[in-house]
Design a protein around this motif. Structure first.
Motif, short mmCIF file in Angstrom:
data_model
loop_
_atom_site.label_atom_id
_atom_site.label_comp_id
_atom_site.label_asym_id
_atom_site.label_seq_id
_atom_site.Cartn_x
_atom_site.Cartn_y
_atom_site.Cartn_z
N TYR A 229 0.82 -1.22 0.00
CA TYR A 229 0.00 0.00 0.00
C TYR A 229 0.85 1.26 0.00
O TYR A 229 0.37 2.33 -0.37
CB TYR A 229 -0.98 0.02 1.17
CG TYR A 229 -0.38 0.17 2.56
CD1 TYR A 229 0.15 1.37 3.00
CD2 TYR A 229 -0.38 -0.90 3.45
CE1 TYR A 229 0.68 1.51 4.27
CE2 TYR A 229 0.14 -0.77 4.72
CZ TYR A 229 0.67 0.43 5.14
OH TYR A 229 1.19 0.56 6.39
N ALA A 258 -1.90 4.01 8.74
CA ALA A 258 -0.79 3.51 7.93
C ALA A 258 0.51 3.61 8.73
O ALA A 258 0.69 4.53 9.52
CB ALA A 258 -0.69 4.31 6.64
N GLN A 263 -1.34 8.95 6.69
CA GLN A 263 -2.59 8.53 6.09
C GLN A 263 -3.33 7.56 7.01
O GLN A 263 -2.73 6.86 7.81
CB GLN A 263 -2.36 7.80 4.75
CG GLN A 263 -1.86 8.66 3.61
CD GLN A 263 -1.71 7.83 2.34
OE1 GLN A 263 -1.42 6.64 2.38
NE2 GLN A 263 -1.91 8.48 1.21
N LEU A 265 -6.12 4.36 6.24
CA LEU A 265 -6.53 3.50 5.15
C LEU A 265 -7.96 3.00 5.39
O LEU A 265 -8.32 2.67 6.52
CB LEU A 265 -5.59 2.30 5.04
CG LEU A 265 -4.08 2.60 5.06
CD1 LEU A 265 -3.28 1.31 5.12
CD2 LEU A 265 -3.70 3.42 3.83
N TRP A 266 -8.75 2.93 4.35
CA TRP A 266 -10.14 2.47 4.44
C TRP A 266 -10.25 1.14 3.70
O TRP A 266 -9.83 1.02 2.55
CB TRP A 266 -11.09 3.49 3.82
CG TRP A 266 -11.02 4.84 4.48
CD1 TRP A 266 -10.05 5.80 4.33
CD2 TRP A 266 -11.97 5.39 5.39
NE1 TRP A 266 -10.33 6.89 5.09
CE2 TRP A 266 -11.50 6.68 5.76
CE3 TRP A 266 -13.17 4.94 5.93
CZ2 TRP A 266 -12.19 7.51 6.63
CZ3 TRP A 266 -13.87 5.75 6.81
CH2 TRP A 266 -13.37 7.03 7.15
N GLU A 274 -9.34 -2.24 -0.61
CA GLU A 274 -9.20 -0.82 -0.27
C GLU A 274 -10.36 -0.02 -0.86
O GLU A 274 -10.74 -0.20 -2.01
CB GLU A 274 -7.88 -0.27 -0.80
CG GLU A 274 -7.66 1.20 -0.46
CD GLU A 274 -6.33 1.74 -0.96
OE1 GLU A 274 -6.22 2.98 -1.06
OE2 GLU A 274 -5.42 0.94 -1.25
N ARG A 277 -8.33 6.40 0.95
CA ARG A 277 -7.28 6.86 1.86
C ARG A 277 -7.58 8.31 2.22
O ARG A 277 -8.11 9.07 1.41
CB ARG A 277 -5.89 6.77 1.22
CG ARG A 277 -5.52 5.39 0.76
CD ARG A 277 -4.09 5.32 0.26
NE ARG A 277 -3.79 3.99 -0.28
CZ ARG A 277 -2.57 3.55 -0.54
NH1 ARG A 277 -1.52 4.33 -0.33
NH2 ARG A 277 -2.40 2.34 -1.01
N THR A 278 -7.20 8.68 3.42
CA THR A 278 -7.34 10.06 3.86
C THR A 278 -5.98 10.56 4.34
O THR A 278 -5.36 9.94 5.21
CB THR A 278 -8.36 10.18 5.01
OG1 THR A 278 -9.62 9.67 4.58
CG2 THR A 278 -8.51 11.62 5.44
N ASP A 279 -5.50 11.64 3.75
CA ASP A 279 -4.27 12.26 4.21
C ASP A 279 -4.51 12.91 5.56
O ASP A 279 -5.54 13.57 5.77
CB ASP A 279 -3.77 13.30 3.20
CG ASP A 279 -3.31 12.65 1.90
OD1 ASP A 279 -2.86 11.49 1.94
OD2 ASP A 279 -3.44 13.31 0.84
#
Length: 383
Positions: A229, A258, A263, A265-266, A274, A277-279
């Motif tokens: 990832y 992560a 990040q 992870l979803w 997956e 993703r969110t920063d």
């Protein structure tokens, strides 16, 4: 006859009143780890207050705890290998044993009869009678053990840091039966189990990705999740290991921090694919879903550990950010999610916020607080 009946009734009622005076409610209580003092702060959710301090628990620098089914007893796992049984009604340590050299968490069986402790030193898992704290099983592994959780059917599941395996210890027959699953990946560092007890997921520190097990399968096998990832991303120094625990499931998705990246992870909880993703502001440590699953609250590793971000699970976007104070270590939601309690170590406080308005509702002074554990955990698998 009426006079005799009246006398018996009066004595019965008086006896009932005497018993009632001895009963204490536990459902509104919780314990906050004061890591510097080797103590637990007993708190009342409704009153937003500390009601007592229980001392003499040794090294609590990485402590966690679980509750008995009646919520009266807490079993505390200390970094010095100590296993302590604490009575929160009488507000004292009932018994304490040094069962290892360096323990890293524990679990209680679904029937509340067995308490298991996961060890770095000497490795392995040791299992104790919940009433007496007498050891009933020693499971050596020749490896550090992590990610210890309870599973339905008087089972414990844990992973081996050094060997990349997950073991399932089944105590349903009265003796221990071990199932070993190989090929879990390099250096599993923490794990979660879903509330239904079906899916166990380990995070990997030695490589990108995670690994899952379907515990309902007749022969569980390693299922690789999000391999590579982090491909194309520069790894950052890891100042604090992220945590994976059962509360990181929001709706139909897992929300996981992560390793070495800014990040979360979803992952779809059924397909294990997956979904996004969110920063984030920093390297996430805890990604914790509010009990209704609508929002996820995230805290971060040093040196960005003064900040909380709140993520909307529908849009996967950050909708709120604030700074409670230096060294935010842990968060705990009230059972229905109307409040979140946050330990802010270097401010010496536990801060309480409304989860919908984000208004600060209160503050409790505590000596270097870390983990917060409400008694509602007694009724949740994996907590």
């Amino acid at each position: 006859m009426k006079r005799i009946f009246s006398l018996v009734t009066t004595l019965f009622l008086l006896g009932g009143a005497a018993q009632a005076d001895q009963i204490s409610s536990t459902g509104d209580l919780g314990l906050v780890v004061e890591r510097a003092k080797g103590a637990l702060l007993l708190v009342d959710q409704s009153e937003h207050a500390a009601v007592d301090r229980i001392e003499g628990l040794g090294d609590l620098s990485h402590a966690s705890l679980v509750y008995s089914p009646d919520q009266r007893f807490a079993y505390v796992f200390g970094r010095d290998g100590g296993l302590s049984k604490v009575d929160i009604i009488e507000r004292k340590v009932v018994k304490r044993v040094l069962q290892g050299g360096n323990s890293i968490g524990g679990a209680i069986s679904d029937d509340g009869k067995l308490v298991a402790v996961s060890n770095y030193e000497p490795g392995g898992v040791r299992v104790f009678d919940a009433d007496t704290l007498e050891m009933v099983a020693d499971i050596p592994t020749a490896s550090k053990t992590i990610g210890l959780v309870d599973a339905p059917g008087r089972k414990f599941v844990f992973s081996l840091w050094d060997d990349g395996e997950t073991w399932i210890a089944d105590f349903s027959s009265g003796k221990v039966d071990i199932t070993k699953v190989k090929g879990m990946g390099e250096n599993p560092y923490d794990a979660l189990i879903t509330e239904d007890g079906r899916t166990y997921i380990t995070g990997l520190f030695g490589e990108d990705g995670l690994t899952a097990l379907d515990l309902w399968a007749e022969k569980p096998e390693a299922i690789r999740v999000l391999p590579n990832y982090g491909r194309g991303l520069k790894d950052l120094p890891v100042y604090k290991m992220p945590h994976l625990e059962g509360w990181a499931k929001a709706g139909q998705e897992f929300v996981l921090p992560a390793v070495g990246h800014h990040q979360v992870l979803w992952i779809d909880s059924v397909t294990l694919k997956e979904t996004g993703r969110t920063d984030t502001y920093g390297q996430p440590v805890f990604a914790m879903a509010r009990p209704d699953g609508r929002y996820v609250w995230v805290n971060f590793a040093h040196p960005l550990n003064d900040t909380i971000q709140v993520i909307d699970t529908l849009t996967k976007q950050v909708v709120h950010e604030f700074k409670p104070g230096p060294a935010v270590l842990h968060m705990e939601f009230t059972p229905r999610g109307h409040e979140v309690w946050i330990s802010v170590r270097d401010a010496g406080a536990v801060m309480i916020y409304d989860t919908r308005t984000f208004e600060k509702l209160g503050e409790i002074q505590a000596d270097k607080p870390s983990g917060i554990f409400f008694t509602a955990r007694a009724h949740k698998t994996g907590l």
